[in-house]
Design an enzyme around this catalytic site. Structure first.
Site, short mmCIF file in Angstrom:
data_model
loop_
_atom_site.label_atom_id
_atom_site.label_comp_id
_atom_site.label_asym_id
_atom_site.label_seq_id
_atom_site.Cartn_x
_atom_site.Cartn_y
_atom_site.Cartn_z
N HIS A 124 0.88 -1.16 0.01
CA HIS A 124 -0.06 -0.05 -0.13
C HIS A 124 0.82 1.17 -0.19
O HIS A 124 1.99 1.40 0.53
CB HIS A 124 -0.82 -0.07 1.53
CG HIS A 124 -1.90 1.02 1.37
ND1 HIS A 124 -1.71 2.33 1.83
CD2 HIS A 124 -3.19 1.18 1.26
CE1 HIS A 124 -2.84 2.99 1.83
NE2 HIS A 124 -3.75 2.36 1.60
N GLN A 204 -4.66 -5.13 7.30
CA GLN A 204 -5.56 -5.83 6.69
C GLN A 204 -5.55 -7.29 7.28
O GLN A 204 -6.32 -8.11 7.17
CB GLN A 204 -5.33 -6.25 5.17
CG GLN A 204 -5.55 -4.88 4.41
CD GLN A 204 -7.11 -4.34 4.45
OE1 GLN A 204 -7.94 -4.81 5.06
NE2 GLN A 204 -7.19 -3.11 3.93
N1 C6P Z 1 -6.43 0.49 2.70
C1 C6P Z 1 -8.21 0.24 1.38
O1 C6P Z 1 -9.15 0.62 0.78
P1 C6P Z 1 -4.83 4.00 6.98
O2 C6P Z 1 -5.46 4.58 6.03
O3 C6P Z 1 -3.74 4.46 7.54
O4 C6P Z 1 -5.86 3.41 8.05
O5 C6P Z 1 -4.46 2.38 6.37
C2 C6P Z 1 -3.41 2.41 5.36
C3 C6P Z 1 -3.34 1.07 4.77
C4 C6P Z 1 -2.00 0.35 4.90
N2 C6P Z 1 -1.87 -1.02 4.50
C5 C6P Z 1 -2.94 -1.51 3.98
C6 C6P Z 1 -2.50 -2.82 3.67
C7 C6P Z 1 -4.18 -0.99 3.62
O6 C6P Z 1 -5.05 -1.65 3.04
C8 C6P Z 1 -4.33 0.14 4.17
C9 C6P Z 1 -5.79 0.95 3.96
C10 C6P Z 1 -7.71 1.02 2.45
O7 C6P Z 1 -7.50 -0.88 0.67
C11 C6P Z 1 -7.96 2.35 2.31
S1 C6P Z 1 -6.69 3.04 1.04
#
Ligand code: C6P
Length: 408
Positions: A124, A204
């Site tokens: 991500h 996740q």
């Molecule tokens: N993925 C998705 O729709 P935050 O935004 O900081 O709570 O999480 C970030 C993040 C980091 N690592 C992984 C593997 C993620 O999936 C996510 C967040 C969401 O896939 C929002 S972009």
């Protein structure tokens, strides 16, 4: 033990919502954020109605109560991931801030020009951009464990990268696009053998699997409350005590200090050293309530239910001519199904599904390099949680056939 999903759904008021007259929501976007049970909503509501005060500052009843609630939630979160001590759980805003905390403190104190950091192609953006920023500032080198065509990490290449003695290996436990569950314990053990520190992006995995930081032997782990039935605005960073103690503070201000003089300060002890300013107190209480809710059901039971739904969804999706699902088979992935469909733009797919109340996400899901690897700009993504049903999967499938009709 199987899950009584219809009973569980009664705990989530939003799942009864009609998004248009007569059209009930079919929420298949839990990977973006999960829905919240009444117990979480009420815990936060009660906090504001009965106990609201700032923490660690007052001696009055409300201040003592709110401090106790904030710290009890930390204890629950620590126990949930089997952290040896609650001092090792630092509240942050989210996974993104947790990873940035490591990049700004541990990494800036320990990495110098030329040092190697290993990431993966399925990260991500929150586990890419902080390291890009550090590379630009410090001249560290970044290398990436490749992703195979079937959505797994190429661990052979990882082995050869480890021979270059990296200082840090930072990777996702579960991909938010492919759903791939990476063999974290093995990746961490091999990183340690090569002398590297490890960061696990567990945004996740912690919501969906039993994750035990001691079993994994991970050095740092980042996750967000909002993906695990808790509120937005709060997350956590777990760290090994010796590393956290040796790290400089992150943000400066109130609460993170032991003593301040005009020209100097002494940082506070763990975990407060990393929690500057008034934190998200009601959100911490909600985070604790979310952990209670997950515990009341059991992570193994939740994982088994999601596996059953995912297996069913993949089976049904793969029946559809022209539809391609990305990522490994159900036994190697969590509740995520990202797909392309017959040349129809993923946003159009999502928009047509929305007419029937079916909520999915379309786009690059903050993983642009991974989409680039597969030669596509975007995917449509359906994702599942403990409240998802086979009936909802059937509605998704019917919706996709409707998309086919619209686009001929
Ligand atoms: N993925 C998705 O729709 P935050 O935004 O900081 O709570 O999480 C970030 C993040 C980091 N690592 C992984 C593997 C993620 O999936 C996510 C967040 C969401 O896939 C929002 S972009």
């Amino acid at each position: 033990m199987s899950l009584d999903v219809s009973r569980i759904r009664q705990d989530f008021p939003i799942l009864n919502r009609e998004v248009r007259p007569g059209v009930k929501v079919v929420y298949l976007d839990s990977t973006a954020t999960s829905q919240k049970p009444l117990s979480v909503i009420e815990a936060m509501n009660d906090f504001y109605r009965r106990s609201n005060a700032n923490i660690h500052r007052g001696v009055h009843v409300l201040a003592e109560e709110s401090t106790a609630m904030y710290e009890q939630a930390r204890e629950k979160i620590a126990k949930f991931i089997n952290a040896p001590s609650a001092r090792q759980v630092i509240y942050t805003r989210n996974t993104t801030e947790s990873i940035n905390l490591v990049a700004y403190t541990w990494a800036r104190a320990n990495l110098k020009r030329g040092d190697l950091v290993i990431l993966t192609e399925m990260e991500h953006h929150s586990n890419l951009v902080p390291w890009h920023m550090l590379a630009a500032e410090r001249g560290i080198q970044l290398e990436f464990i490749p992703v195979t065509d079937d959505g797994l990490l190429d661990l052979g290449t990882y082995k050869s990268l480890l021979a270059r003695t990296p200082k840090l290996v930072s990777f996702t436990h579960m991909s938010n696009v492919l759903g791939t569950i990476n063999p974290a314990a093995d990746i961490i053990r091999r990183a340690h053998d090569a002398g590297a520190v490890t960061v696990l992006d567990a945004a996740q995995s912690v919501p969906h699997l039993k994750v035990d930081v001691q079993q994994l032997d991970v050095d740092f782990m980042a996750f967000s409350a909002h993906k695990m039935l808790g509120p937005t605005g709060i997350g956590a960073l777990y760290g090994k005590t010796a590393l956290l103690e040796a790290m400089p503070p992150f943000l400066g201000g109130g609460d993170m200090i032991k003593e301040v003089k005009l020209r100097s300060f002494r940082p506070n002890e763990l975990p407060y050293k990393f929690e500057a300013g008034t934190p998200a107190i009601a959100e911490a209480v909600g985070f604790g309530a979310a952990v209670d809710y997950l515990n009341s059901i059991g992570m193994e039971t939740i994982a088994a239910h999601e596996h059953e739904i995912t297996e069913y969804a993949l089976e049904r999706l793969e029946e559809i001519p022209g539809l391609k699902v990305f990522g490994p088979t159900a036994d190697k992935k969590g509740g995520v199904a990202s797909f392309t469909f017959d040349g129809v733009h993923p946003h159009d797919v999502a928009q047509i599904l929305d007419q029937d109340g079916i909520a999915i996400r379309a786009g690059h899901h903050c993983a642009q390099p991974l989409h680039e690897k597969f030669g596509i700009p975007a995917t449509s993504r359906a994702s599942f949680y403990l409240y998802s049903t086979k009936d909802e999967v059937d509605k998704l499938i019917e919706g996709i056939y409707k998309v086919k009709k619209v686009f001929g």
